[in-house]
Write a protein that holds these residues in place. Structure first.
Motif, PDB file in Angstrom:
ATOM      1  N   VAL A  57      30.468  47.056  41.098  1.00  0.00           N
ATOM      2  CA  VAL A  57      30.595  45.632  40.784  1.00  0.00           C
ATOM      3  C   VAL A  57      31.460  44.992  41.864  1.00  0.00           C
ATOM      4  O   VAL A  57      32.581  45.472  42.127  1.00  0.00           O
ATOM      5  N   GLN A  59      32.320  41.143  44.347  1.00  0.00           N
ATOM      6  CA  GLN A  59      32.392  39.666  44.300  1.00  0.00           C
ATOM      7  C   GLN A  59      30.982  39.089  44.295  1.00  0.00           C
ATOM      8  O   GLN A  59      30.102  39.597  45.009  1.00  0.00           O
ATOM      9  N   GLU A  60      30.804  38.024  43.526  1.00  0.00           N
ATOM     10  CA  GLU A  60      29.485  37.414  43.373  1.00  0.00           C
ATOM     11  C   GLU A  60      28.894  37.006  44.732  1.00  0.00           C
ATOM     12  O   GLU A  60      29.610  36.485  45.601  1.00  0.00           O
ATOM     13  N   SER A  70      34.947  41.491  49.890  1.00  0.00           N
ATOM     14  CA  SER A  70      34.662  41.350  48.457  1.00  0.00           C
ATOM     15  C   SER A  70      35.992  41.432  47.716  1.00  0.00           C
ATOM     16  O   SER A  70      36.759  42.391  47.898  1.00  0.00           O
ATOM     17  N   ILE A  72      37.709  41.001  43.870  1.00  0.00           N
ATOM     18  CA  ILE A  72      37.645  40.719  42.423  1.00  0.00           C
ATOM     19  C   ILE A  72      38.963  41.158  41.794  1.00  0.00           C
ATOM     20  O   ILE A  72      39.698  41.966  42.391  1.00  0.00           O
ATOM     21  N   PHE A  76      39.299  43.457  35.961  1.00  0.00           N
ATOM     22  CA  PHE A  76      37.881  43.397  35.599  1.00  0.00           C
ATOM     23  C   PHE A  76      37.383  44.760  35.086  1.00  0.00           C
ATOM     24  O   PHE A  76      36.413  44.843  34.351  1.00  0.00           O
ATOM     25  N   THR A 216      36.412  46.363  44.803  1.00  0.00           N
ATOM     26  CA  THR A 216      35.260  46.660  43.948  1.00  0.00           C
ATOM     27  C   THR A 216      35.739  47.354  42.676  1.00  0.00           C
ATOM     28  O   THR A 216      36.840  47.934  42.659  1.00  0.00           O
ATOM     29  N   LYS A 235      25.633  41.376  35.492  1.00  0.00           N
ATOM     30  CA  LYS A 235      25.285  40.312  36.436  1.00  0.00           C
ATOM     31  C   LYS A 235      25.106  38.976  35.694  1.00  0.00           C
ATOM     32  O   LYS A 235      25.527  37.921  36.155  1.00  0.00           O
ATOM     33  N   LYS A 238      28.850  38.046  33.653  1.00  0.00           N
ATOM     34  CA  LYS A 238      30.179  38.151  34.244  1.00  0.00           C
ATOM     35  C   LYS A 238      30.285  37.564  35.659  1.00  0.00           C
ATOM     36  O   LYS A 238      31.314  37.667  36.314  1.00  0.00           O
ATOM     37  N   TYR A 239      29.213  36.946  36.120  1.00  0.00           N
ATOM     38  CA  TYR A 239      29.244  36.261  37.430  1.00  0.00           C
ATOM     39  C   TYR A 239      29.739  37.171  38.556  1.00  0.00           C
ATOM     40  O   TYR A 239      30.614  36.817  39.322  1.00  0.00           O
ATOM     41  N   LYS A 240      29.196  38.332  38.567  1.00  0.00           N
ATOM     42  CA  LYS A 240      29.520  39.279  39.640  1.00  0.00           C
ATOM     43  C   LYS A 240      28.209  39.833  40.200  1.00  0.00           C
ATOM     44  O   LYS A 240      27.176  39.826  39.518  1.00  0.00           O
ATOM     45  N   SER A 241      28.303  40.341  41.425  1.00  0.00           N
ATOM     46  CA  SER A 241      27.153  41.082  41.946  1.00  0.00           C
ATOM     47  C   SER A 241      27.315  42.533  41.553  1.00  0.00           C
ATOM     48  O   SER A 241      28.423  43.077  41.653  1.00  0.00           O
TER      49      SER A 241
END
Lengths: 381, 237
Positions: A57, A59-60, A70, A72, A76, A216, A235, A238-241
């Protein structure tokens, strides 16, 4: 029937072998170039395979820490842990640092993880001395290529880190030596500034809130759950890539190495063309040196087929010997390269086929010369 | 009655055409029989080598007829595409220098053409050893040409020319690089070969001292080939 090629090669064996050795070294570089590419692919996957995470997981709208920046929040991981299907989740950081080493500092990638967490990214099979991280602060596990030994103390920023483990073969996705430190130490190293900078930031009204960021969060999925479905859920809400292990592998081995592979492919192609031209020139020169003998042979009635066979056999033998020397040469030197070089048997066979085709093409130059040789040139001194 | 080895009728050779036409041979007519050693003489550039190459099926004549033995090989055109096979089976060549193949040893040089003609290795080597013995160099059979003297190499070259049991030997100035004594020795050897092996030998030479050792002279004069007897006043050596 007399084998003319065998007799000619035997007559000039030393020269022939040295020539084959020269061409072999050139072809050896081709093998090394392919090995460098293979090494990049292997290096790219070492970290991925050691961590054994199902999901990455990041950053979006980013491709993750191996491809671009990235960031976050490290909490999280707690959010992930309560999602249905998630077995465990841990935050990871990656950063380039310089370890003080003599005669000059050594650049490494430091991975930060929670030593008391549920995912240990250190593959125990790679530990050759000591153990993994056991405390939350001031311990470091280094790879053997850094030159540090068990028990060494490494000063980083304001603290001194004790080497508690030495690994073998751990590298970052870019092939740099990889060291492990705790997540808290990694965050401090990444986001702590000098006292002057902190005072200056305070005067400007800035607050250092980045300290709780990671690059990450990796997660393992419970058995029986579909990894792709869990990824889709994360995805969506949670607005993440989110990337599965397979997608992360694709990013590392295809996306990131794509240009490098093209670069190396170009180099390899050019080297093969140069080798073909060199073999052709060698055969042409070898044929030119024998033009008098070829003219005499044609004059006394030796058929073209026999002379052409001699040229073709010599060319193929030169190519074959060069291929053998290429393998010997590449195996002798590949370990001396600073980054991983992987020599694979299928690549060697592919080169063998290329060399044989190149040799056949190169022999055409000599054969043309034979066909055009004038037998009457043997007469008249 | 002597058996015909070479017969040439109205042989013509021109190079180029129109304004650049060069007439080298204009109607050569002669015959050489087996057992004969014939000298071919002419000033430089008169066409000796060209004539030799035409008889040797290397250079195509412009017109005329050539018989090698009882086989007509040229009649205004080659009568076979395989002129190289004719050379391999009917003709032996001797050059100014020995021109042995340097990467083959003596016996391999001598057996190369017979083996190419399909003679077995054992048989070719047996015949070659007999020839080398004839030339008193059997002990050098497995030496490389670089290990032999000039004279020994020349004898190997002659043995090679005889190895395919030819009807004809074409010798291009075989004595050009030799002193008088060695030249006489080589030409006497060729004469002996002509008789012993029953072959016709045409020897290009510039050396008039060799002429008395020959049976006949072919001279190129005004682009014609004239057959002459050896002049009686030529000094015998």
């Amino acid at each position: 029937m007399i084998n003319l090629a065998q007799k000619d090669v035997k007559h000039t064996l030393g020269k022939f072998l040295v020539t084959a050795m020269g061409v072999g070294m050139l072809l050896g570089i081709v093998l090394i170039m392919i090995g460098v590419y293979r090494g990049m692919i292997v290096d790219a996957q070492v970290l991925l395979n050691d961590i054994k995470a199902d999901l990455w997981v990041v950053q979006e709208d980013t491709l993750g820490p191996f491809a671009e920046a990235s960031r976050i929040h490290d909490d999280f991981k707690d959010t992930l842990r309560v999602i249905d299907g998630i077995k465990s989740a841990e935050a990871l950081t990656f950063q380039n640092i310089q370890l003080p080493q003599k005669p000059q500092p050594i650049r490494v990638v430091a991975m930060g993880f929670d030593p008391l967490g549920t995912i240990d990214p250190i593959n125990p099979e790679r530990i050759v001395q000591g153990h993994g991280l056991e405390r939350e602060h001031y311990e470091i596990v280094v790879t053997d290529t850094t030159g540090f030994k068990l028990g060494d103390r490494i000063p980083l920023l304001r603290h001194s880190y004790k080497v508690v483990g030495v690994t073998h073969g751990t590298v970052s996705s870019g092939g740099d030596p990889l060291v492990y430190i705790s997540l808290k130490d990694a965050q401090e190293l990444q986001f702590s500034y000098s006292n002057n900078r902190i005072r200056n930031d305070r005067a400007r009204g800035f607050k250092n809130s980045e300290v709780l960021m990671v690059n990450t969060v990796v997660a393992k999925v419970k058995p029986g759950y579909d990894v792709n479905a869990v990824a889709k859920e994360i995805k969506r809400f949670k607005y993440k890539s989110v990337y599965t292990a397979a997608e992360q592998k694709w990013i590392l081995t295809k996306n990131l190495v794509k240009k490098a592979s093209k670069q190396i492919g170009m180099f390899t192609g050019i080297l093969i063309i140069v080798s073909t031209i060199i073999i052709a020139l060698i055969i042409y020169t070898m044929t030119l040196e024998k033009m008098k003998e070829i003219a005499i042979m044609k004059l006394i009635g030796i058929p073209n087929s026999m002379i052409i066979k001699m040229i073709a056999q010599e060319t193929l033998l030169l190519g074959f010997l060069a291929f053998i020397f290429a393998n010997i040469f590449s195996h002798l030197i590949y370990g001396k390269f600073p980054k991983r070089v992987v020599l694979e048997i299928p690549d060697a066979w592919m080169l063998f086929i290329v060399v044989i085709i190149a040799s056949i093409l190169a022999s055409l130059v000599g054969i043309k010369k034979v066909i055009n040789a004038d037998p009457s040139s043997a007469i008249g001194g | 009655m002597a058996e015909q080895a070479i017969k040439v009728e109205n042989l013509v050779k021109h190079f180029g055409k129109d304004e650049s036409l060069v007439r080298v041979i204009e109607g050569a007519d002669f015959q050489v029989d087996k057992g004969e050693l014939v000298a071919l003489i002419a000033p430089s550039g008169a066409g000796k080598t060209t004539l030799l190459m035409m008889i040797g099926c290397v250079e195509e004549p412009t017109s005329g007829t050539i018989w090698l033995g009882d086989e007509k090989v040229y009649d205004n055109a080659w009568l076979t595409k395989e002129t190289r096979k004719i050379r391999r089976e009917k003709i032996g060549f001797i050059f100014q220098a020995h021109y042995l193949i340097p990467f083959l040893n003596v016996i391999e040089n001598v057996t190369l053409v017979p083996q190419t003609n399909g003679v077995s290795k054992a048989e070719a080597e047996k015949d070659a050893m007999a020839l080398l013995d004839y030339f008193d160099i059997a002990d050098k059979a497995h030496s490389m040409s670089s290990q032999l003297s000039g004279g020994q190499n020349q004898r190997v070259a002659i043995a090679r020319a005889l190895a395919n049991k030819p009807q004809i030997i074409l010798a291009d100035e075989p004595t050009a690089a030799l002193d008088l004594t060695r030249s006489v020795s080589v030409v006497k050897m060729l004469k002996k070969i002509a008789i012993d092996q029953d072959v016709a030998i045409i020897m290009v030479t510039h050396d008039e001292a060799m002429l008395p050792l020959c049976d006949r002279i072919l001279k190129i004069e005004d682009k014609k080939v004239v057959s002459q007897a050896v002049p009686e006043n030529t000094k015998m050596i």
